[in-house]
Design a protein around this motif. Structure first.
Motif, PDB file in Angstrom:
ATOM      1  N   ASN A  96       1.000  -1.008   0.295  1.00  0.00           N
ATOM      2  CA  ASN A  96      -0.138  -0.198  -0.201  1.00  0.00           C
ATOM      3  C   ASN A  96       0.437   1.481   0.357  1.00  0.00           C
ATOM      4  N   SER A  97       1.509   1.362   0.949  1.00  0.00           N
ATOM      5  CA  SER A  97       2.721   2.540   1.707  1.00  0.00           C
ATOM      6  C   SER A  97       3.665   2.316   2.045  1.00  0.00           C
ATOM      7  N   ALA A  98       5.143   3.151   1.774  1.00  0.00           N
ATOM      8  CA  ALA A  98       6.251   3.026   2.580  1.00  0.00           C
ATOM      9  C   ALA A  98       6.017   2.127   3.755  1.00  0.00           C
ATOM     10  N   GLU A 140      -5.877  -8.040   4.864  1.00  0.00           N
ATOM     11  CA  GLU A 140      -5.505  -7.600   6.577  1.00  0.00           C
ATOM     12  C   GLU A 140      -4.733  -7.297   6.403  1.00  0.00           C
ATOM     13  N   VAL A 141      -5.151  -5.090   6.412  1.00  0.00           N
ATOM     14  CA  VAL A 141      -3.780  -4.703   6.782  1.00  0.00           C
ATOM     15  C   VAL A 141      -2.904  -4.823   7.634  1.00  0.00           C
ATOM     16  N   TYR A 142      -1.459  -4.653   7.322  1.00  0.00           N
ATOM     17  CA  TYR A 142      -0.914  -4.171   8.191  1.00  0.00           C
ATOM     18  C   TYR A 142       0.520  -3.238   8.104  1.00  0.00           C
ATOM     19  N   ASN A 143       0.390  -2.587   8.773  1.00  0.00           N
ATOM     20  CA  ASN A 143       0.891  -0.914   8.969  1.00  0.00           C
ATOM     21  C   ASN A 143       2.149  -0.898   9.860  1.00  0.00           C
ATOM     22  N   GLY A 144       2.325  -0.453   9.740  1.00  0.00           N
ATOM     23  CA  GLY A 144       3.460   0.539  10.640  1.00  0.00           C
ATOM     24  C   GLY A 144       5.459  -0.640  10.798  1.00  0.00           C
ATOM     25  N   PHE A 145       5.326  -0.764   9.276  1.00  0.00           N
ATOM     26  CA  PHE A 145       6.918  -1.197   9.079  1.00  0.00           C
ATOM     27  C   PHE A 145       7.353   0.273   8.982  1.00  0.00           C
ATOM     28  N   SER A 146       8.548  -0.620   9.691  1.00  0.00           N
ATOM     29  CA  SER A 146      10.043   0.862   9.412  1.00  0.00           C
ATOM     30  C   SER A 146       9.922   1.164   7.644  1.00  0.00           C
ATOM     31  N   TYR A 180       0.343 -17.409   0.632  1.00  0.00           N
ATOM     32  CA  TYR A 180      -0.929 -16.910   1.272  1.00  0.00           C
ATOM     33  C   TYR A 180      -0.775 -16.981   2.800  1.00  0.00           C
ATOM     34  N   LEU A 181      -0.504 -18.986   3.654  1.00  0.00           N
ATOM     35  CA  LEU A 181      -0.335 -19.365   4.302  1.00  0.00           C
ATOM     36  C   LEU A 181       0.730 -19.024   5.216  1.00  0.00           C
ATOM     37  N   ASP A 182       1.583 -18.741   4.881  1.00  0.00           N
ATOM     38  CA  ASP A 182       3.566 -18.521   4.803  1.00  0.00           C
ATOM     39  C   ASP A 182       3.213 -17.109   4.994  1.00  0.00           C
ATOM     40  N   THR A 183       2.895 -16.107   3.785  1.00  0.00           N
ATOM     41  CA  THR A 183       2.864 -14.423   4.344  1.00  0.00           C
ATOM     42  C   THR A 183       2.063 -13.991   5.573  1.00  0.00           C
ATOM     43  N   SER A 184       0.625 -15.494   5.359  1.00  0.00           N
ATOM     44  CA  SER A 184      -0.315 -14.790   6.280  1.00  0.00           C
ATOM     45  C   SER A 184       0.363 -14.644   8.211  1.00  0.00           C
ATOM     46  N   PHE A 185       1.163 -16.426   8.304  1.00  0.00           N
ATOM     47  CA  PHE A 185       1.733 -16.045   9.661  1.00  0.00           C
ATOM     48  C   PHE A 185       2.871 -15.532   9.914  1.00  0.00           C
ATOM     49  N   LEU A 186       3.039 -15.343   9.038  1.00  0.00           N
ATOM     50  CA  LEU A 186       4.574 -15.062   9.359  1.00  0.00           C
ATOM     51  C   LEU A 186       4.373 -13.208  10.039  1.00  0.00           C
ATOM     52  N   LEU A 187       3.208 -12.408   9.191  1.00  0.00           N
ATOM     53  CA  LEU A 187       2.863 -11.370   9.913  1.00  0.00           C
ATOM     54  C   LEU A 187       2.306 -10.921  10.636  1.00  0.00           C
ATOM     55  N   ARG A 188       1.757 -11.853  10.953  1.00  0.00           N
ATOM     56  CA  ARG A 188       0.368 -12.176  12.375  1.00  0.00           C
ATOM     57  C   ARG A 188       1.930 -12.441  13.546  1.00  0.00           C
ATOM     58  N   LYS A 189       2.828 -13.304  13.215  1.00  0.00           N
ATOM     59  CA  LYS A 189       3.218 -13.509  14.092  1.00  0.00           C
ATOM     60  C   LYS A 189       4.105 -12.553  14.351  1.00  0.00           C
ATOM     61  N   ALA A 190       4.674 -11.384  13.694  1.00  0.00           N
ATOM     62  CA  ALA A 190       6.107 -10.707  13.559  1.00  0.00           C
ATOM     63  C   ALA A 190       5.689  -8.828  13.104  1.00  0.00           C
ATOM     64  N   SER A 191       4.753  -8.711  13.087  1.00  0.00           N
ATOM     65  CA  SER A 191       4.131  -7.490  13.111  1.00  0.00           C
ATOM     66  C   SER A 191       4.117  -6.733  14.609  1.00  0.00           C
ATOM     67  N   PRO A 192       3.974  -7.202  15.302  1.00  0.00           N
ATOM     68  CA  PRO A 192       2.924  -6.898  16.755  1.00  0.00           C
ATOM     69  C   PRO A 192       5.317  -6.778  17.714  1.00  0.00           C
ATOM     70  N   TYR A 193       6.017  -6.871  16.632  1.00  0.00           N
ATOM     71  CA  TYR A 193       7.478  -6.910  17.248  1.00  0.00           C
ATOM     72  C   TYR A 193       7.040  -5.524  16.816  1.00  0.00           C
ATOM     73  N   MET A 194       7.038  -4.826  16.203  1.00  0.00           N
ATOM     74  CA  MET A 194       6.874  -3.426  16.411  1.00  0.00           C
ATOM     75  C   MET A 194       7.489  -2.405  17.180  1.00  0.00           C
ATOM     76  N   LYS A 195       6.279  -2.677  18.353  1.00  0.00           N
ATOM     77  CA  LYS A 195       5.945  -2.621  20.047  1.00  0.00           C
ATOM     78  C   LYS A 195       7.652  -2.155  20.407  1.00  0.00           C
ATOM     79  N   ILE A 196       8.002  -3.215  20.317  1.00  0.00           N
ATOM     80  CA  ILE A 196       9.401  -3.287  21.503  1.00  0.00           C
ATOM     81  C   ILE A 196      10.071  -2.402  21.534  1.00  0.00           C
TER      82      ILE A 196
END
Ligand SMILES: Nc1ncnc2c1ncn2[C@@H]1O[C@H](COP(=O)(O)OP(=O)(O)OP(=O)(O)O)[C@@H](O)[C@H]1O
Length: 905
Positions: free
Chosen positions: A130-132, A158-164, A434-450
């Protein structure tokens, strides 16, 4: 330590050596500079010229991205974990590699590398950038109508945002380098350690991103290139930094061979299996490198040695977690001192990608490797998740997941947030993925809050120290002792001014804030020492300062702990005082109770004095007196053998039989029942009924005194009510000799006949019976009739109907006594037909049992005296048998006598 030249002739253990290719350069100028660097480096000493930070901050020539900013310079003090996302091109299907042959290819031995399966007709993508900083993940359309129905309610996208930053599929390696690696390099050259980890499913491009290929180098080659290009570039310059840097590289992999646990293999040439202890790997070789060529050669050897194998998902799938450490060490060589000024480590980890058995088609040992890879990835994710949850809620303890794999044990400092880490996630955008990508994004995207708010890894360079002394902390100050540092300060500065040194040390130790206020220029001006000497001193002051901070922190912790302990002790003291007060109150109560017991004992002793007296014989009396002064009086005589309970029982029966109607003048007593406690009145008038003592009740329990008094009256006529029969008064009489007592009621039955239930039980210790005398007293003329007590032989246990056949009754009436099987003591009185013929005025009565039971005061008082052992509510059979010793008298009876004497007359 092996020299770099010796390491270039490496022996690939697993994978066959690749054909060396000239690494491509982004421009012709850089290429020529690389060659120049290599040439210059060959003649240069192992120490490399200082690394100017300003040069790093210049705009990158290889891309149009803005210049990299070191993470540590970010204004946000609590910088979050940087999570980048790189999307692999959809058409970058892994090219099947030729099967590596030879002894090195252990993993592919005996079979050719399978061609990765390429899904036909599925060219759709599931991931859109979607964006950077944002992507949208869409679930692929269902294959069948059934699954379409099932999936209809699922979330489609699902939209995942907040990546560096999100690198689209078309992004190139230099772009990734500028965004991801360059800031890390700046930090690294500033003396800060950092970690870059590539995570993602298998075949998503982790290895490609980290290492690349000769034509398209990845992060590691580009980083080495940049490091050495600046190093060489600055070597030709005149610089004020007199502390050259030395670089070292170490590489190792963590793998699992046939599922036999985790092993560590040194990827450096001639590397062997290693073991890990705490955070360090024993025996890991660290190769000092001085040129880019040496570094690239070393890395290439390591990559060739790394365990790879072909799977259905990736023709050259990494089967191990690969870690490369680039260490920058800075030493002071001035004045003959070889003093380390700290070092920083840039760690790059290329993790093996999570695999699905269905996709990879792994079997046997390959499947065991998959388990190891997936397990390590899972543990790595758990560590980060635990860190995140701990940061969200500090009450949640930081779980020790890192213990579960060698990789996480090694990276513990990073996984517990003490050192800065950067994640780069690689994903495949295909619908199949899709499954692999979805699994990774779901698991790893919260790590941005560390967040990184409490980093303890700062090692300084002189320039950095001068600008920001408070942030500097040596890389390995934990391993140093304060004494060693002080000794080193003295050694390295033998010629320094003693007073100046002491004053500086005092400043550091006594007040750290003052130290921050010291301008390096002022120090330089005021001192004749060289800048290098000053820097070394400052470095050691930093060590001292770090120690001071640690001591201060420990002191704060201990102080808080002491405060908490003090509060707890105070609370305990308060509770102790409260308990003591309660104990005092209880003592007072016990003292009062003791006094009462003493008084009661005295009374009992007084009562016991009566025991020597002769117990009067039983006298049971029933008297019924009417308003015209006529009195019905029945007295039970004492029987000869009344000393025993049996005799009492028999006398009881006789007394029951003795109940009879008494006719006196116009007043007609139809019946009276002492045992059944029913008295029926045939006519109106005022009646005084004296209920005698039920001595039979006392036969079984001499301790029981006046047990109950029940008075209930109700009219027997159809329209009468109990209120027609008024109780005018009552009285209790006890004669002085205690031989008889009675409870009298004065009732008024103005209109109609009524019946009265009246009973009084005064329980004496049975002593004997006298002959029964029944008397009829009349004020106009005494009519007396004496009759013997009749006993038809029925005892207490007799449950059958008892025919009262008393020939000596004055009126000769027969009464049928029905013993109540429950109470065995209450009887219903019914008139016999003969009685009806005899007395035309009599009416049949409905005898009802008493419904109201009143405990007289004497009973309650007696209970108070005798305690809970006396339970008058218990059935008679349950009570303790009376003492058969007629001469003796129990305390209860004596108490009762005293009570009765005390009753108002
Ligand atoms: N961004 C990219 N551009 C071009 N090719 C790519 C890109 N990413 C990956 N590839 C290609 O995809 C293939 C698989 O990539 P790579 O081996 O790096 O995957 P991986 O994530 O490391 O997999 P594994 O975890 O199994 O080791 C390689 O042939 C690589 O060249």
């Amino acid at each position: 330590m092996t020299s770099p030249r010796s390491t270039t002739t490496c022996t690939a253990r697993r994978n066959p050596p690749r054909r060396a290719r000239e690494p491509p350069s982004s421009s012709s100028s850089s290429s020529s500079s690389t060659v120049a660097v290599a040439g210059a480096a060959a003649a240069a000493p192992t120490q490399i010229a200082p690394f100017p930070l300003d040069d790093l901050l210049l705009p990158s020539s290889s891309s149009s991205f803005p210049p990299p900013q070191p993470y540590s310079n970010t204004s946000d003090a609590s910088l979050n974990l940087r999570v980048f996302l790189r999307v692999r091109p959809l058409d970058a299907a892994p090219r099947p590699r030729r099967n590596p042959s030879g002894a090195d290819s252990k993993l592919l031995r005996g079979r050719s590398a399978p061609r990765p399966k390429v899904a036909k007709g599925k060219s759709g993508v599931c991931l859109i950038v979607n964006s950077a900083s944002s992507v949208t993940l869409s679930a692929p359309p269902p294959l069948s109508s059934t699954s379409a129905l099932l999936d209809s309610k699922r979330i489609k996208s699902e939209v995942y945002n907040g990546f560096s930053f999100v690198f689209p599929p078309e992004s190139r390696q230099p772009e990734v380098f500028d965004r991801v690696m360059d800031p890390l390099l700046v930090d690294f050259m500033s003396g800060k350690s950092s970690l870059l980890v590539a995570m993602g499913p298998t075949g998503s491009g982790k290895t490609h991103t980290m290492f690349g290929c000769p034509r398209d180098p990845g992060m590691v080659p580009l980083a080495l290139k940049k490091i050495f290009s600046y190093a060489v570039g600055n070597a030709a310059r005149t610089t004020d930094d007199n502390f050259p840097r030395t670089y070292y590289i170490s590489m190792f992999e963590i793998y699992s061979e046939r599922g036999k646990g985790e092993r560590i293999l040194d990827l450096c040439p001639d590397g062997v299996d290693l073991s890990i202890h705490q955070l360090t790997i024993k025996g890991l070789r660290e190769v000092m490198i001085s040129t880019l060529a040496e570094a690239e050669s070393l890395v290439a050897c390591g990559m060739l040695k790394r365990t790879t194998a072909a799977t259905n998902a990736n023709s050259q799938s990494s089967r191990s977690q690969c870690i490369i450490n680039i260490r920058c060490d800075r030493k002071s060589l001035l004045d003959g001192n070889d003093l380390s000024l700290g070092s920083a480590v840039l760690t790059i980890a290329d993790l093996a990608g999570a695999e699905r058995e269905k996709k990879t088609g792994n079997q046997g040992s390959r499947l065991l490797e998959s388990n190891f890879i997936n397990n390590t990835s899972m543990v790595f994710g758990l560590c980060l998740r635990s860190l995140l949850e701990h940061q969200k809620n500090p009450r949640k303890p930081l779980q020790k997941h890192f213990k579960n794999s060698l990789l996480t044990r090694y990276l513990r400092d990073y996984l517990e947030g003490r050192k800065r880490m950067t994640l780069i996630l690689t994903v495949k955008p295909g619908e199949d993925d899709y499954l692999d990508t979805s699994f990774l994004l779901r698991k790893a995207s919260p790590y941005m809050k560390i967040k990184y708010s409490n980093l303890d890894d700062f090692s300084g360079l002189s320039s950095q120290k001068r600008s920001n002394l408070t942030l500097i902390c040596p890389e390995n100050f934990k391993r140093r002792k304060l004494n060693d540092l002080e000794l080193a300060v003295e050694n390295c500065d033998a010629s320094a001014n003693e007073d100046s040194r002491e004053s500086k040390r005092d400043i550091v130790v006594d007040d750290s804030e003052k130290l921050q206020e010291i301008e390096p220029s002022q120090v330089l001006n005021s001192s004749s020492e060289s800048l290098a000497t000053l820097d070394s001193k400052v470095g050691h002051y930093d060590d001292l300062y770090a120690q001071l901070q640690r001591v201060t922190r420990n002191e704060m912790i201990m102080r808080n702990f002491a405060k908490a302990l003090w509060q707890v002790l105070k609370q305990y003291k308060q509770k102790l005082l409260e308990s003591e007060g309660a104990i005092e109150i209880l003592k007072e109560t016990i003292g009062k109770k003791d006094n009462e017991i003493m008084e009661l004992q005295k009374k009992l002793e007084e009562l016991s004095s009566y025991s020597s007296c002769q117990m009067p014989l039983f006298v049971e009396e029933f008297s019924c007196r009417v308003d015209d002064q006529s009195t019905c009086h029945a007295t039970r005589p004492q029987t000869a053998n009344s000393d025993t309970a049996d005799s009492v029982a028999s006398s009881d029966s006789r007394w029951q039989n003795n109940v009879e109607p008494i006719e006196q003048g116009s007043k007609n007593v139809l019946s009276r029942d002492y045992g059944g406690k029913n008295i029926e009145f045939g006519e109106s008038g005022v009646w005084e009924i004296s209920c005698p003592v039920d001595l039979t009740e006392s036969a079984n329990d001499p301790l029981i005194g006046s047990e109950e008094t029940c008075v209930e009256a109700e009219g027997v006529a159809s329209n009468d009510t109990a209120s027609d029969l008024h109780q005018i008064g009552h009285k209790e009489e006890v004669n002085n000799s205690n031989t008889d007592c009675s409870y009298s009621l004065v009732l008024e039955s103005p209109k109609h006949p009524a019946k009265v239930q009246c009973s009084e039980r005064l329980l004496y210790e049975p002593h004997g019976y006298q002959e029964i005398n029944q008397e009829h007293n009349d004020s106009k003329g005494l009519k007396s009739a004496q009759s013997e007590s009749m006993c038809n032989g029925s005892s207490k246990g007799n449950k059958g109907p008892i025919l009262a056949n008393d020939s000596k009754r004055p009126l000769g009436s027969d009464v049928l006594l029905n013993e109540d099987p429950e109470t065995k003591n209450e009887f219903q009185v019914k008139e016999l037909p003969e009685r009806e013929k005899h007395d035309s005025t009599s009416k049949p009565c409905n005898v009802k049992k008493s419904k109201r039971r009143l405990l007289p005061a004497s009973t309650m008082l007696l209970k108070e005296f005798t305690g809970p052992d006396i339970d008058t509510d218990k059935p008679k059979q349950e009570r303790p048998k009376a003492s058969a010793e007629g001469t003796g008298r129990s305390n209860g009876s004596i108490s009762l006598i005293r009570l009765l004497n005390a009753l108002p007359k």
